[in-house]
Design an enzyme around this catalytic site. Structure first.
Site, PDB file in Angstrom:
ATOM      1  N   ILE A  26     -34.787  -6.862  -0.093  1.00 11.90           N
ATOM      2  CA  ILE A  26     -35.771  -6.541   0.943  1.00 11.90           C
ATOM      3  C   ILE A  26     -36.931  -5.912   0.174  1.00 11.90           C
ATOM      4  CG2 ILE A  26     -34.626  -4.306   1.423  1.00 11.90           C
ATOM      5  CD1 ILE A  26     -35.561  -4.511   4.327  1.00 11.90           C
ATOM      6  N   SER A  27     -38.144  -6.394   0.405  1.00  7.24           N
ATOM      7  CA  SER A  27     -39.285  -5.898  -0.381  1.00  7.24           C
ATOM      8  C   SER A  27     -39.497  -4.402  -0.143  1.00  7.24           C
ATOM      9  CB  SER A  27     -40.562  -6.640   0.002  1.00  7.24           C
ATOM     10  OG  SER A  27     -40.450  -8.013  -0.261  1.00  7.24           O
TER      11      SER A  27
END
Ligand code: SAH
Length: 213
Positions: free
Chosen positions: A63-64
């Site tokens: 997940i960024s």
């Protein structure tokens, strides 16, 4: 898992950190304050959800980092009802941010496991992208083109031509370009054949891969 006042407090703190790091768009900050990022992670990692860090989400993907999500969202300059193509659905967090900005979102993921998991999660959460697509982002989404904006959330070794071709005039492509490290790059389509290119700082993404599995 649920969303509590404690989580909301942590989100407000995270938004303050992003302001310190230079994020100014109030709608983007509002998305960060609203979206329950901890629900996009496995429950055992809940404590990490509101640190400004990327995090593993399985299938070797991440997940960024919140700053990256906010920075890319700001560069896209989303207006309500804009049609946005996202490459790399992943956990769906960036998708949720785009939906919060009232965009019509088309999102593509090439990892089948992750694609299925996130699609179910969207339904469960009541997030409604226009389309979730299992496929290869290198070819974009011709059937729904042109787009007001295209956002790539994996590191692209080069800029795929179909993505430039699928922008409206005035449309924006936000894409991290590079192999080990990526330069955040913005293309604005000025006319049929002209694009303005701007480069921002360096970032680190998982690679944008070309084949499906
Ligand atoms: N936007 C995501 C970021 C996930 S990381 C989030 O907020 O969680 C990048 C994602 O891009 C991974 O899920 C990876 O599987 C996907 N990806 C990599 N190459 C791709 C391609 N060619 N087409 C579509 N998705 C791709």
């Amino acid at each position: 898992m649920k969303d509590t006042l404690k989580h909301k407090g942590m989100r407000n703190k995270l938004a303050e950190i992003l302001v310190e790091k230079g994020i100014v768009n109030s709608k983007v900050l509002d998305a960060i304050k609203t979206i329950p990022r901890h629900l996009f992670l496995d429950s055992s990692f809940e404590d990490h959800a509101y640190q400004d860090k990327a995090f593993p989400i399985g299938a070797e993907q991440t997940i960024s980092q919140p700053f990256t999500v906010a920075f890319q969202s700001e560069l896209l300059q989303v207006k309500p009802h804009d049609e946005i193509l996202e490459i790399g659905t992943g956990s769906g967090y960036q998708t949720a941010v785009l939906l919060h900005l009232k965009a019509k979102v088309f999102t593509i993921e090439r990892q089948q496991e992750l694609f299925k998991k996130t699609k179910l999660f969207f339904t469960k959460m009541g997030y409604r992208p226009k389309k979730t697509i299992f496929g290869d982002g290198y070819i974009g989404l011709e059937s729904e083109a042109p787009f007001d904006g295209i956002i790539v959330t994996a590191g692209a070794p080069y800029v795929p031509n179909p993505l430039l071709a699928q922008l409206k005039i005035g449309g924006r492509l936000v894409i991290p370009v590079g192999i080990d490290e990526q330069i955040m790059t913005l293309f604005i389509r000025k006319s049929e054949l002209e694009f303005e290119k701007k480069e921002f700082g360096s970032f680190r993404f998982v690679p944008m891969l070309e084949d499906k599995n």
